[in-house]
Design a protein around this motif. Structure first.
Motif, mmCIF file in Angstrom:
data_model
loop_
_atom_site.group_PDB
_atom_site.id
_atom_site.type_symbol
_atom_site.label_atom_id
_atom_site.label_comp_id
_atom_site.label_asym_id
_atom_site.label_seq_id
_atom_site.Cartn_x
_atom_site.Cartn_y
_atom_site.Cartn_z
ATOM 1 N N ARG A 74 0.862 -1.183 0.000
ATOM 2 C CA ARG A 74 0.000 0.000 0.000
ATOM 3 C C ARG A 74 0.893 1.226 0.000
ATOM 4 N N VAL A 75 0.631 2.124 -0.950
ATOM 5 C CA VAL A 75 1.440 3.324 -1.115
ATOM 6 C C VAL A 75 0.573 4.531 -0.776
ATOM 7 N N PRO A 76 0.956 5.322 0.235
ATOM 8 C CA PRO A 76 0.154 6.495 0.597
ATOM 9 C C PRO A 76 0.197 7.570 -0.489
ATOM 10 N N GLU A 95 -4.587 5.771 0.183
ATOM 11 C CA GLU A 95 -3.511 4.867 -0.190
ATOM 12 C C GLU A 95 -3.905 4.157 -1.477
ATOM 13 N N VAL A 96 -2.902 3.749 -2.225
ATOM 14 C CA VAL A 96 -3.124 2.894 -3.383
ATOM 15 C C VAL A 96 -2.655 1.499 -2.999
ATOM 16 N N GLY A 97 -3.570 0.540 -3.060
ATOM 17 C CA GLY A 97 -3.221 -0.855 -2.838
ATOM 18 C C GLY A 97 -2.781 -1.449 -4.162
ATOM 19 N N ILE A 98 -1.643 -2.141 -4.140
ATOM 20 C CA ILE A 98 -1.087 -2.706 -5.372
ATOM 21 C C ILE A 98 -1.124 -4.223 -5.298
ATOM 22 N N GLY A 99 -1.695 -4.827 -6.327
ATOM 23 C CA GLY A 99 -1.699 -6.269 -6.486
ATOM 24 C C GLY A 99 -1.466 -6.604 -7.945
ATOM 25 N N VAL A 100 -1.317 -7.876 -8.229
ATOM 26 C CA VAL A 100 -1.101 -8.308 -9.609
ATOM 27 C C VAL A 100 -2.180 -9.307 -9.979
ATOM 28 N N GLU A 156 -4.000 9.091 -11.824
ATOM 29 C CA GLU A 156 -2.674 9.613 -11.518
ATOM 30 C C GLU A 156 -2.090 8.920 -10.288
ATOM 31 N N ALA A 157 -2.902 8.734 -9.274
ATOM 32 C CA ALA A 157 -2.430 8.088 -8.044
ATOM 33 C C ALA A 157 -2.018 6.647 -8.315
ATOM 34 N N MET A 158 -2.823 5.907 -9.074
ATOM 35 C CA MET A 158 -2.499 4.517 -9.369
ATOM 36 C C MET A 158 -1.232 4.416 -10.213
ATOM 37 N N ASP A 159 -1.130 5.241 -11.240
ATOM 38 C CA ASP A 159 0.035 5.226 -12.123
ATOM 39 C C ASP A 159 1.298 5.574 -11.341
ATOM 40 N N THR A 160 1.228 6.604 -10.515
ATOM 41 C CA THR A 160 2.374 7.019 -9.712
ATOM 42 C C THR A 160 2.767 5.933 -8.718
ATOM 43 N N ALA A 161 1.795 5.317 -8.066
ATOM 44 C CA ALA A 161 2.088 4.282 -7.073
ATOM 45 C C ALA A 161 2.787 3.083 -7.706
ATOM 46 N N VAL A 162 2.264 2.597 -8.825
ATOM 47 C CA VAL A 162 2.854 1.426 -9.474
ATOM 48 C C VAL A 162 4.268 1.749 -9.966
ATOM 49 N N ASN A 163 4.440 2.887 -10.623
ATOM 50 C CA ASN A 163 5.761 3.221 -11.154
ATOM 51 C C ASN A 163 6.764 3.500 -10.042
ATOM 52 N N SER A 164 6.359 4.207 -9.001
ATOM 53 C CA SER A 164 7.303 4.461 -7.901
ATOM 54 C C SER A 164 7.649 3.159 -7.186
ATOM 55 N N TRP A 165 6.683 2.237 -7.088
ATOM 56 C CA TRP A 165 6.972 0.937 -6.470
ATOM 57 C C TRP A 165 7.983 0.161 -7.318
ATOM 58 N N MET A 166 7.802 0.147 -8.653
ATOM 59 C CA MET A 166 8.752 -0.566 -9.509
ATOM 60 C C MET A 166 10.152 0.052 -9.418
#
Length: 145
Positions: free
Chosen positions: A15-17, A83-88, A38-48
């Motif tokens: 989870r990315v705040p 927060e953005v929750g990230i899953g695959v 924007e939040a989802m795109d930023t969260a996934v890219n910053s996580w990668m």
């Protein structure tokens, strides 16, 4: 089970705040729909970048968004802490389908569910290439394990 239903039922291990901003509100007093993307795109890219060492400015593979969607379940507005929750949903040879949720800080039920499909491409030729080994390993360790 549909993608959005799967995302709603998911317990997000990552989870990315993200902080809402005053200018994120639209004329109706809630976050504009583009802010969720924007939040989802930023969260996934910053996580990668953080978890897998992806270098979007280097000469290695980069991720292009091939498809995206979002389903809204409840509204949010500034100054909500989200927060953005990230899953695959699916890890393929050259692509990743991300299952995403927008959640209120500390809550488990998403106020929005989203899906991004990233296709990895060679930075120079822009032709599809394999998901980088570091990204695959980070997904398998943190999101699928």
């Amino acid at each position: 089970m549909t993608t959005t239903t799967a995302a709603a039922a998911r317990v997000f291990r990552v989870r990315v705040p993200f902080s809402t901003r005053w200018n994120d509100n639209d004329q109706y007093g809630h976050l504009n729909n583009a802010v969720y993307y924007e939040a989802m795109d930023t969260a996934v890219n910053s996580w990668m970048i953080r978890a897998a060492g992806l270098d979007p400015h280097g000469d290695g593979p980069i991720a292009f968004c091939a498809a995206s969607s979002c389903e809204f379940r409840a509204s949010a507005s500034f100054p909500d802490a989200l927060e953005v929750g990230i899953g695959v949903e699916r890890l393929g040879t050259s692509s990743v389908a991300w299952a995403l949720g927008i959640l209120r800080d500390g809550e488990h039920e998403p106020i929005a569910t989203g899906r991004f499909v990233h296709v990895f491409v060679d930075a120079a030729s822009r032709r599809p290439t394999a998901v980088p080994a570091s990204v695959r390993a980070a997904i398998e360790e943190h999101l699928l394990g």
